[in-house]
Design a protein around this motif. Structure first.
Motif, short mmCIF file in Angstrom:
data_model
loop_
_atom_site.label_atom_id
_atom_site.label_comp_id
_atom_site.label_asym_id
_atom_site.label_seq_id
_atom_site.Cartn_x
_atom_site.Cartn_y
_atom_site.Cartn_z
N UNK A 71 0.82 -1.21 0.00
CA UNK A 71 0.00 0.00 0.00
C UNK A 71 0.85 1.26 0.00
N UNK A 72 1.88 1.29 0.86
CA UNK A 72 2.76 2.45 0.90
C UNK A 72 3.55 2.60 -0.39
N UNK A 73 3.99 1.49 -0.97
CA UNK A 73 4.71 1.55 -2.25
C UNK A 73 3.83 2.17 -3.32
N UNK A 74 2.58 1.69 -3.43
CA UNK A 74 1.67 2.22 -4.44
C UNK A 74 1.26 3.66 -4.16
N UNK A 75 1.08 4.00 -2.90
CA UNK A 75 0.71 5.37 -2.55
C UNK A 75 1.81 6.36 -2.96
N UNK A 76 3.04 6.07 -2.57
CA UNK A 76 4.16 6.97 -2.89
C UNK A 76 4.39 7.04 -4.40
N UNK A 77 4.40 5.87 -5.06
CA UNK A 77 4.59 5.86 -6.51
C UNK A 77 3.44 6.58 -7.21
N UNK A 78 2.22 6.41 -6.72
CA UNK A 78 1.06 7.08 -7.31
C UNK A 78 1.16 8.59 -7.22
N UNK A 79 1.59 9.09 -6.08
CA UNK A 79 1.76 10.55 -5.92
C UNK A 79 2.81 11.07 -6.89
N UNK A 80 3.94 10.37 -6.97
CA UNK A 80 5.02 10.80 -7.86
C UNK A 80 4.57 10.73 -9.33
#
Length: 144
Positions: A71-80
């Protein structure tokens, strides 16, 4: 016969009007797709962080992480990715170059994510593949 200064050589266009219009339109579409893929990444990330029960549980998988970690991986990548997509739509050259790299990173992450949510992952992989192609093919602003 040698070409002199007055003898015209082979026709070379210094005007970038011969660029592929599909590629130029593809770059704009790639920006939109990165923005949308970023929003999807944020949604996937928030869902994974909020509940471990949202995604399938995988046993004995090489890239097995806790769903919260994914979830954190996708959240951070999604924001970027969203920021990069916005930058491409704004015409920023840094965003085009960074977009290729981050779309490739997103492609690899979504490949590793495949067993958790196959349909989401395949859609994201297809989007990332198109984005890489579109950003690499349109050279109108790079060579102008």
């Amino acid at each position: 016969m040698a070409h002199s200064a007055t003898t015209p050589g082979p026709a070379r266009s210094t005007d970038r009007g011969d660029d592929n219009p599909w590629a130029a339109g593809g770059t704009m579409f790639a920006g939109v797709l990165l923005l949308v893929d970023g929003v999807f990444g944020v949604i996937k990330g928030v869902a994974g962080i909020a509940s471990d029960q949202v995604y399938a549980r995988i046993n004995n998988y090489t890239f097995k992480f806790d769903v919260t970690t994914w979830g954190w991986i996708h959240l951070i990548l999604g924001i970027v990715l969203g920021i990069i997509g916005w930058g491409i739509l704004a015409g920023a050259m840094w965003a085009r170059a960074t977009g290729v790299v981050l779309a490739a990173v997103s492609l690899v992450i979504n490949f590793a994510w495949l067993p958790y949510q196959p349909i989401w992952a395949i859609i994201s992989i297809a989007i990332d593949t198109f984005v890489i192609w579109a950003l690499c093919v349109d050279r109108s602003k790079v060579l102008a």
